[in-house]
Design a protein around this motif. Structure first.
Motif, mmCIF file in Angstrom:
data_model
loop_
_atom_site.group_PDB
_atom_site.id
_atom_site.type_symbol
_atom_site.label_atom_id
_atom_site.label_comp_id
_atom_site.label_asym_id
_atom_site.label_seq_id
_atom_site.Cartn_x
_atom_site.Cartn_y
_atom_site.Cartn_z
ATOM 1 N N ALA A 169 -139.933 -44.811 -40.647
ATOM 2 C CA ALA A 169 -140.093 -43.353 -40.566
ATOM 3 C C ALA A 169 -139.584 -42.807 -39.240
ATOM 4 C CB ALA A 169 -141.567 -42.993 -40.762
ATOM 5 N N LYS A 170 -139.791 -43.572 -38.177
ATOM 6 C CA LYS A 170 -139.339 -43.114 -36.854
ATOM 7 C C LYS A 170 -137.817 -43.065 -36.785
ATOM 8 C CE LYS A 170 -141.746 -43.999 -33.241
ATOM 9 N NZ LYS A 170 -142.422 -44.596 -32.054
ATOM 10 N N GLU A 171 -137.144 -44.082 -37.340
ATOM 11 C CA GLU A 171 -135.685 -44.081 -37.340
ATOM 12 C C GLU A 171 -135.135 -42.937 -38.184
ATOM 13 O OE1 GLU A 171 -133.747 -48.264 -37.298
ATOM 14 O OE2 GLU A 171 -135.715 -48.550 -38.218
ATOM 15 N N GLN A 172 -135.780 -42.659 -39.306
ATOM 16 C CA GLN A 172 -135.365 -41.535 -40.147
ATOM 17 C C GLN A 172 -135.515 -40.215 -39.396
ATOM 18 O OE1 GLN A 172 -137.109 -41.561 -44.113
ATOM 19 N NE2 GLN A 172 -137.168 -43.799 -44.127
ATOM 20 N N GLU A 173 -136.626 -40.083 -38.701
ATOM 21 C CA GLU A 173 -136.876 -38.858 -37.928
ATOM 22 C C GLU A 173 -135.822 -38.672 -36.839
ATOM 23 O OE1 GLU A 173 -140.071 -37.211 -34.590
ATOM 24 O OE2 GLU A 173 -140.623 -38.887 -35.914
ATOM 25 N N TYR A 174 -135.520 -39.746 -36.105
ATOM 26 C CA TYR A 174 -134.553 -39.647 -35.016
ATOM 27 C C TYR A 174 -133.143 -39.392 -35.540
ATOM 28 C CZ TYR A 174 -138.188 -41.403 -31.861
ATOM 29 O OH TYR A 174 -139.334 -41.549 -31.124
ATOM 30 N N SER A 175 -132.790 -39.997 -36.664
ATOM 31 C CA SER A 175 -131.452 -39.765 -37.217
ATOM 32 C C SER A 175 -131.300 -38.318 -37.672
ATOM 33 C CB SER A 175 -131.179 -40.718 -38.378
ATOM 34 O OG SER A 175 -131.972 -40.398 -39.506
ATOM 35 N N GLU A 176 -132.348 -37.751 -38.246
ATOM 36 C CA GLU A 176 -132.298 -36.352 -38.683
ATOM 37 C C GLU A 176 -132.151 -35.401 -37.497
ATOM 38 O OE1 GLU A 176 -135.778 -35.662 -40.998
ATOM 39 O OE2 GLU A 176 -135.130 -36.934 -42.671
ATOM 40 N N SER A 177 -132.931 -35.656 -36.445
ATOM 41 C CA SER A 177 -132.859 -34.771 -35.277
ATOM 42 C C SER A 177 -131.530 -34.924 -34.544
ATOM 43 C CB SER A 177 -134.032 -35.051 -34.327
ATOM 44 O OG SER A 177 -134.062 -36.413 -33.946
ATOM 45 N N GLN A 178 -131.012 -36.149 -34.455
ATOM 46 C CA GLN A 178 -129.710 -36.362 -33.807
ATOM 47 C C GLN A 178 -128.592 -35.716 -34.623
ATOM 48 O OE1 GLN A 178 -128.995 -37.366 -30.896
ATOM 49 N NE2 GLN A 178 -129.997 -39.256 -30.269
ATOM 50 N N SER A 179 -128.632 -35.883 -35.934
ATOM 51 C CA SER A 179 -127.607 -35.311 -36.799
ATOM 52 C C SER A 179 -127.620 -33.788 -36.717
ATOM 53 C CB SER A 179 -127.835 -35.764 -38.240
ATOM 54 O OG SER A 179 -126.848 -35.237 -39.100
ATOM 55 N N ALA A 180 -128.816 -33.194 -36.704
ATOM 56 C CA ALA A 180 -128.929 -31.728 -36.597
ATOM 57 C C ALA A 180 -128.398 -31.245 -35.254
ATOM 58 C CB ALA A 180 -130.382 -31.311 -36.780
ATOM 59 N N LEU A 181 -128.680 -31.991 -34.187
ATOM 60 C CA LEU A 181 -128.203 -31.613 -32.857
ATOM 61 C C LEU A 181 -126.683 -31.686 -32.773
ATOM 62 C CD1 LEU A 181 -128.830 -30.835 -29.943
ATOM 63 C CD2 LEU A 181 -129.112 -33.266 -29.425
ATOM 64 N N VAL A 182 -126.102 -32.715 -33.365
ATOM 65 C CA VAL A 182 -124.636 -32.853 -33.380
ATOM 66 C C VAL A 182 -124.018 -31.696 -34.150
ATOM 67 C CG1 VAL A 182 -122.740 -34.236 -34.312
ATOM 68 C CG2 VAL A 182 -124.589 -35.345 -33.057
ATOM 69 N N ASN A 183 -124.618 -31.310 -35.266
ATOM 70 C CA ASN A 183 -124.125 -30.164 -36.039
ATOM 71 C C ASN A 183 -124.124 -28.887 -35.207
ATOM 72 O OD1 ASN A 183 -123.354 -31.068 -38.617
ATOM 73 N ND2 ASN A 183 -125.472 -31.176 -39.309
ATOM 74 N N LYS A 184 -125.229 -28.665 -34.514
ATOM 75 C CA LYS A 184 -125.355 -27.457 -33.694
ATOM 76 C C LYS A 184 -124.353 -27.459 -32.553
ATOM 77 C CE LYS A 184 -128.791 -24.618 -31.290
ATOM 78 N NZ LYS A 184 -130.206 -24.517 -30.857
ATOM 79 N N ALA A 185 -124.189 -28.604 -31.900
ATOM 80 C CA ALA A 185 -123.235 -28.711 -30.797
ATOM 81 C C ALA A 185 -121.813 -28.465 -31.293
ATOM 82 C CB ALA A 185 -123.339 -30.098 -30.148
ATOM 83 N N TYR A 186 -121.487 -29.028 -32.437
ATOM 84 C CA TYR A 186 -120.142 -28.875 -33.002
ATOM 85 C C TYR A 186 -119.848 -27.413 -33.335
ATOM 86 C CZ TYR A 186 -116.350 -29.174 -36.403
ATOM 87 O OH TYR A 186 -115.183 -28.984 -37.092
ATOM 88 N N LYS A 187 -120.762 -26.766 -34.031
ATOM 89 C CA LYS A 187 -120.552 -25.366 -34.425
ATOM 90 C C LYS A 187 -120.471 -24.454 -33.203
ATOM 91 C CE LYS A 187 -122.748 -25.781 -38.965
ATOM 92 N NZ LYS A 187 -123.892 -25.361 -39.812
#
Length: 277
Positions: A152-170
């Motif tokens: 669950a922790k890895e899933q949580e971190y991957s979601e938050s990292q992926s969302a952050l990368v999306n925001k940075a890219y946009k």
């Protein structure tokens, strides 16, 4: 007389020792200061990666790096490094998306710049092709689908990292949002819906452009306005880049405010053209 000379010699020796001690203290202070600066997460940190720049590129980068950053964190070597939440080994990379020892995905690091996340040069005219390549690379490795069978922790971190990368890219992809973010790093913000800083002649020009767009009766007329907006935005991009290079933040802020208006009209042109289809 002999006692007086001995006293003078002793006094001179103490003064010389004090001077040397003072110089050593200053030397240590300068060394520590330089050490701290070299490891601070400011604009001149490792956001540029290991790319080789031309002389012009290095000069441009140096000009941007000379601007003070309001939002950053700095530390000396003596301060503890971040460690992996799983194996507790020190994280060697910044930002660290994965632990190099156990390959576990890591949580996002606080106050990490979008430029640093996307491994892009800190410049208003950044390489968008490199930005896109970096985005695809990160999303391939960080996408939550890759961690559906993980803890669950890895899933949580991957979601938050992926969302952050999306925001940075946009944020970094378009010049307007990129420039506004660069000003935000300097502690400056352009408030939404405020025309107080706009010149009356400029506002009149915008009104005429909007009226012309509303009255456009064909795709050709709307496209002509769209081309004009692209030219104005291209000119503003060069002017904003020059202002940022010179450290003229107020001037860059005023130009970005103009860019917002022209960008809004460009979006209206797209809506108008879709209405002709």
């Amino acid at each position: 007389m002999l006692a007086l000379n001995s006293w003078r010699i002793s006094r001179s020796s103490r003064a010389l020792l004090k001077l040397r001690t003072g110089r050593q203290a200053v030397s240590k202070a300068v060394t520590c200061s330089g050490h701290c600066m070299s490891t601070s997460f400011t604009m001149k940190d490792t956001w540029q990666g290991s790319m080789d720049f031309t002389t012009r590129g290095r000069d441009r980068l140096h000009s941007y790096n000379s601007l003070p950053v309001k939002s950053h964190r700095s530390y000396c070597i003596g301060q503890a490094k971040l460690s992996c939440w799983s194996c507790k080994q020190p994280l060697e990379e910044t930002p660290a998306f994965f632990c190099l020892s156990c390959n576990m995905v890591q949580p996002p690091e606080a106050e990490t710049s979008y430029f640093q996340i996307m491994d892009c040069d800190y410049t208003f005219t950044l390489d968008t092709h490199k930005l896109q390549r970096r985005y695809l690379q990160l999303q391939r490795s960080l996408h939550p689908d890759n961690f559906s069978q993980k803890s669950a922790k890895e899933q949580e971190y991957s979601e938050s990292q992926s969302a952050l990368v999306n925001k940075a890219y946009k944020t970094l992809l378009k010049p307007l949002s990129r420039g506004l973010y660069m000003l935000e790093l300097q502690g400056m913000r352009i408030e939404e819906g405020t025309d107080s800083g706009a010149d009356s002649e400029f506002l009149m020009e915008l009104m005429e452009i909007n009226e012309a767009l509303d009255e456009a009766q064909s795709p050709e007329q709307a496209e002509r306005i769209g081309r004009d907006m692209k030219e104005k935005l291209a000119e503003l991009t060069e002017e904003i880049d020059a202002a940022l290079l010179k450290g003229e933040l107020q001037g860059a802020k005023a130009l970005l405010a103009q860019m917002k208006y022209y960008a809004n009209i460009e979006e209206k042109v797209k809506e108008k053209l879709s209405g002709f289809m």
